[in-house]
Design a protein around this motif. Structure first.
Motif, PDB file in Angstrom:
ATOM      1  N   ARG A  17     -10.438  10.846   4.112  1.00 23.26           N
ATOM      2  CA  ARG A  17     -10.428  10.167   2.924  1.00 23.26           C
ATOM      3  C   ARG A  17      -9.249  10.732   2.067  1.00 23.26           C
ATOM      4  O   ARG A  17      -9.005  11.595   1.688  1.00 23.26           O
ATOM      5  CB  ARG A  17     -11.591  10.439   2.361  1.00 23.26           C
ATOM      6  N   PRO A  18      -8.203   9.371   2.041  1.00 27.60           N
ATOM      7  CA  PRO A  18      -7.087   9.768   1.271  1.00 27.60           C
ATOM      8  C   PRO A  18      -7.125  10.384  -0.133  1.00 27.60           C
ATOM      9  O   PRO A  18      -7.941  10.029  -1.071  1.00 27.60           O
ATOM     10  CB  PRO A  18      -6.226   8.434   1.115  1.00 27.60           C
ATOM     11  N   PRO A  19      -6.467  11.343  -0.267  1.00 31.10           N
ATOM     12  CA  PRO A  19      -6.511  12.334  -1.429  1.00 31.10           C
ATOM     13  C   PRO A  19      -5.818  11.507  -2.656  1.00 31.10           C
ATOM     14  O   PRO A  19      -4.795  11.949  -3.114  1.00 31.10           O
ATOM     15  CB  PRO A  19      -5.916  13.675  -1.295  1.00 31.10           C
ATOM     16  N   LEU A  20      -6.411  10.661  -3.237  1.00 31.60           N
ATOM     17  CA  LEU A  20      -5.516   9.669  -4.251  1.00 31.60           C
ATOM     18  C   LEU A  20      -6.001   9.906  -5.578  1.00 31.60           C
ATOM     19  O   LEU A  20      -7.503   9.610  -5.792  1.00 31.60           O
ATOM     20  CB  LEU A  20      -5.673   8.199  -3.975  1.00 31.60           C
ATOM     21  N   TYR A  21      -5.324   9.949  -6.355  1.00 30.10           N
ATOM     22  CA  TYR A  21      -5.635   9.972  -7.994  1.00 30.10           C
ATOM     23  C   TYR A  21      -5.679   8.463  -8.386  1.00 30.10           C
ATOM     24  O   TYR A  21      -4.389   7.992  -8.525  1.00 30.10           O
ATOM     25  CB  TYR A  21      -4.921  10.808  -8.881  1.00 30.10           C
ATOM     26  N   GLU A  22      -6.907   7.980  -8.715  1.00 30.44           N
ATOM     27  CA  GLU A  22      -6.886   6.314  -9.050  1.00 30.44           C
ATOM     28  C   GLU A  22      -6.059   6.078 -10.206  1.00 30.44           C
ATOM     29  O   GLU A  22      -5.726   5.036 -10.156  1.00 30.44           O
ATOM     30  CB  GLU A  22      -8.404   6.185  -9.323  1.00 30.44           C
ATOM     31  N   GLU A  23      -5.988   7.025 -11.314  1.00 29.93           N
ATOM     32  CA  GLU A  23      -5.168   6.427 -12.487  1.00 29.93           C
ATOM     33  C   GLU A  23      -3.844   6.597 -12.405  1.00 29.93           C
ATOM     34  O   GLU A  23      -3.104   6.071 -13.266  1.00 29.93           O
ATOM     35  CB  GLU A  23      -5.864   7.388 -13.524  1.00 29.93           C
ATOM     36  N   PHE A  47       4.587  13.448  -7.655  1.00 24.52           N
ATOM     37  CA  PHE A  47       3.730  14.480  -7.842  1.00 24.52           C
ATOM     38  C   PHE A  47       3.464  15.420  -6.619  1.00 24.52           C
ATOM     39  O   PHE A  47       3.652  16.271  -6.618  1.00 24.52           O
ATOM     40  CB  PHE A  47       2.197  14.076  -8.449  1.00 24.52           C
ATOM     41  N   ALA A  48       3.250  14.367  -5.467  1.00 22.37           N
ATOM     42  CA  ALA A  48       2.988  15.155  -4.278  1.00 22.37           C
ATOM     43  C   ALA A  48       4.040  15.915  -3.806  1.00 22.37           C
ATOM     44  O   ALA A  48       3.889  16.987  -3.277  1.00 22.37           O
ATOM     45  CB  ALA A  48       2.258  14.201  -3.219  1.00 22.37           C
ATOM     46  N   PRO A  78      -6.466  13.568   5.084  1.00 21.70           N
ATOM     47  CA  PRO A  78      -7.714  13.748   5.599  1.00 21.70           C
ATOM     48  C   PRO A  78      -8.322  12.335   5.753  1.00 21.70           C
ATOM     49  O   PRO A  78      -7.771  11.368   5.675  1.00 21.70           O
ATOM     50  CB  PRO A  78      -8.375  14.294   4.315  1.00 21.70           C
ATOM     51  N   GLU A 131       4.551   7.364  -9.081  1.00 21.61           N
ATOM     52  CA  GLU A 131       4.463   8.595  -9.912  1.00 21.61           C
ATOM     53  C   GLU A 131       3.499   9.637  -8.984  1.00 21.61           C
ATOM     54  O   GLU A 131       3.854  10.910  -9.025  1.00 21.61           O
ATOM     55  CB  GLU A 131       3.374   8.211 -11.128  1.00 21.61           C
ATOM     56  N   TYR A 132       2.486   9.159  -8.172  1.00 17.90           N
ATOM     57  CA  TYR A 132       1.802  10.100  -7.463  1.00 17.90           C
ATOM     58  C   TYR A 132       2.516  10.528  -6.101  1.00 17.90           C
ATOM     59  O   TYR A 132       2.404  11.715  -5.948  1.00 17.90           O
ATOM     60  CB  TYR A 132       0.458   9.064  -6.677  1.00 17.90           C
TER      61      TYR A 132
END
Lengths: 323, 243
Positions: free
Chosen positions: A82-88, A97-98, A80, A93-94
């Motif tokens: 705005r990239p859908p990123l989990y900051e923590e 998960f994806a 998108p 790892e992210y």
């Protein structure tokens, strides 16, 4: 591969997109081009099955995206605006998960993540926390999450938005490197970005397609089948500009095949330099150069007019559409 | 099922990586501890029954559980909306129901961990008193069911609101209304009174659990509340695709 027929989207009573109809062949890189608010993001969101259309059909490999979204989503990668990123989370790892989220088997997740990291050149940052990354690297992680499950259709919404010039070049290389492996649809309002990266362009205005084709086809449309060159003639302190203009126009009009000569404004010129647009039926650059030199007129430069840019401005700004 | 556990696992790790999880857990345990000591020691010289102390202890921690339930669940969907990460889940091949269930499991897991860490408090009653293990177990079952119901209300509020603060306020209002139904019941005549008392989420329902009485209808009530609000959350997410 992708067939879109009469696709429309309304937000309440306001039409955002449509009716849109187009098809994209496998392996192509297609650019959605339009001004802000033209409907590019809404179109991509519908292709990503994030939004459902008000009417119309979208099929990918003959599977209906509205009827069977769960079947198609593993084949679609979406970045998108705005990239859908989990900051923590850490980068690796992210991405793991994806990948799992998109149905990659646990035994293959590490391999797929490693390949996505390599493709997006994130190796040095793969162990870092996403919240600590710069904008450019976050954008790379965004692309990595879109390709980690090896989708056949890749959707990139404004992938160069907010990047600095160096990062733009790197991102362009990255998108080019994905060509062939994925069918890619990317959106942008920056003409140069689309024209340098895409095989096909789709120009959208007010949610509707106003032009589609390759860069050369659109350029052809803008130049209306003619050859045109812009001639820059050096000014001189001793010469009256209007005299030089008349002299040069006379010389240029005498060349075979030249249909017209007109003085134009040029944004990059020094004071005193004259700019003329020569329209012709045939290629006249050599003849123009020879004729001006023979007439003892100093030629500062000869360049092609920015036809595609003119076409883009015409298509996205005016009420009437050239056919 | 794997998608549900995947989402639940990520959410659980997110709680432990953010101040929210630690602050909620430590605040809840501190208040529960103070509450237990106050009820266990009571006024100097006054006689106390062990069962009464246990009853009062459970009454206190149900209130704390409702508060942390809302605090922990307010972020579940509203934060994803704020950070722009919800699209990652919505464009993945998972059903909205799985997404909601995964998030519910995470917040319920946190509530269960925090509640589980209070077990030593009623166990202390055995030092100078006498209570049945069944009474303690039933009381905790009531707390966990109330926690699950609060979590489902919190997730629903988080799906409706686009900001965490708004989600917390909305969740608190829904829970407040469900708790205060018993007051409204006092102002009405049967059968409306029975209906409102039946809907009230804390008053009569928790009284049974606190006194060690396990009634199937109470368990079913909390499960229905959970199912209703989780289903409403799923439908809210589905409706957004048609916005």
């Amino acid at each position: 591969m992708i067939e879109i027929r009469e696709l429309t989207k309304y937000y309440g009573d306001a039409k955002a997109v449509g009716p849109l109809s187009f098809s994209i062949e496998k392996g192509q890189v297609v650019g959605l081009l339009g001004l802000n608010g033209a409907g590019k993001t809404t179109t991509l969101r519908m292709l990503a099955s994030d939004l459902l259309p008000t009417s119309g059909t979208m099929t990918v490999d003959k599977v209906d995206l509205v009827q069977e979204p769960e079947r198609l989503r593993p084949k679609i990668g979406y970045l998108p605006d705005r990239p859908p990123l989990y900051e923590e989370m850490g980068v690796r790892e992210y991405l793991g998960f994806a990948a799992k989220l998109r149905g990659v088997k646990s035994s293959r997740v590490d391999k797929f993540v490693a390949e996505a990291i390599e493709q997006t050149d994130l190796g040095d940052r793969s162990s870092e926390i996403i919240g600590t990354l710069s904008h450019g690297f976050r954008q790379r992680v965004g692309i990595a999450q879109a390709i980690v499950h090896k989708p056949t259709l890749l959707l990139l919404d404004e992938p160069i938005s907010g990047l600095d010039p160096v990062q733009i070049v790197e991102m362009r290389e990255l998108v080019r490197s994905l060509r062939g492996e994925h069918t890619t649809v990317l959106s942008s309002h920056i003409l140069s970005e689309i024209s340098e990266t895409c095989d096909q362009l789709i120009v959208i205005r007010d949610g509707e397609i106003v032009a589609a084709g390759s860069e050369s086809e659109l350029t052809e449309r803008g130049s209306e089948g003619t050859q045109a060159v812009i001639v820059l003639i050096a000014g001189g302190a001793e010469a009256d500009p209007s005299t030089r203009l008349a002299e040069a126009t006379s010389v240029l009009e005498g060349i075979d095949g030249v249909r017209g000569v007109a003085a134009i404004d040029h944004p990059d010129l020094d004071e005193g330099t004259i700019s003329l647009k020569v329209t012709a039926d045939v290629e006249v650059r050599h003849a123009v150069c020879r004729a001006l030199v023979a007439a003892d007129i100093d030629v500062y430069g000869i360049e092609r007019p920015r036809v595609l840019e003119d076409v883009f401005i015409e298509l996205t700004s005016k009420g009437e559409v050239s056919s | 099922m794997s998608h549900i556990l995947l989402i639940a696992g990520r959410e659980m790790r997110a709680y432990f990586r953010s101040p929210l999880g630690w602050v909620a857990a430590s605040a809840a345990l501190f208040i529960d501890g103070v509450w237990f000591i106050a009820k266990a020691l009571g006024e100097p010289g006054a006689k106390r029954l062990s069962a009464t102390v246990l009853n009062q202890f459970f009454n206190g921690i149900t209130g704390v559980t409702m508060i942390i339930g809302i605090a922990l669940s307010m972020r579940l969907i509203a934060q994803e909306e704020e950070q722009g990460t919800l699209v990652l889940l919505k464009t993945s091949p998972i059903r909205d129901w799985d997404l909601v269930l995964g998030k519910f499991l995470a917040v319920f897991g946190m509530i269960a961990i925090i509640t589980g860490l209070t077990v030593y408090m009623p166990a202390l009653i055995f030092v100078n008193g006498k209570v049945s293990v069944g009474h303690i177990a039933t009381g905790y079952l009531g707390v966990l069911l109330l926690g699950a119901a609060t979590a489902s209300v919190g997730i629903f509020a988080s799906a409706l609101a686009k900001r965490q603060v708004v989600a917390a306020i909305l969740g608190a209002v829904i829970m407040g209304a469900l708790v205060l139904l018993w007051l409204l019941a006092k102002m009405t005549e049967p059968p409306v009174t029975d209906f409102l008392n039946g809907l009230a989420i804390h008053h009569l329902r928790q009284r049974d659990f606190m006194t060690g009485v396990l009634r199937l209808e109470n368990v079913v009530y909390y499960l229905i509340v959970c199912f209703f609000f989780l289903l409403a959350t799923t439908k809210t997410l589905e409706a957004r695709r048609w916005q």
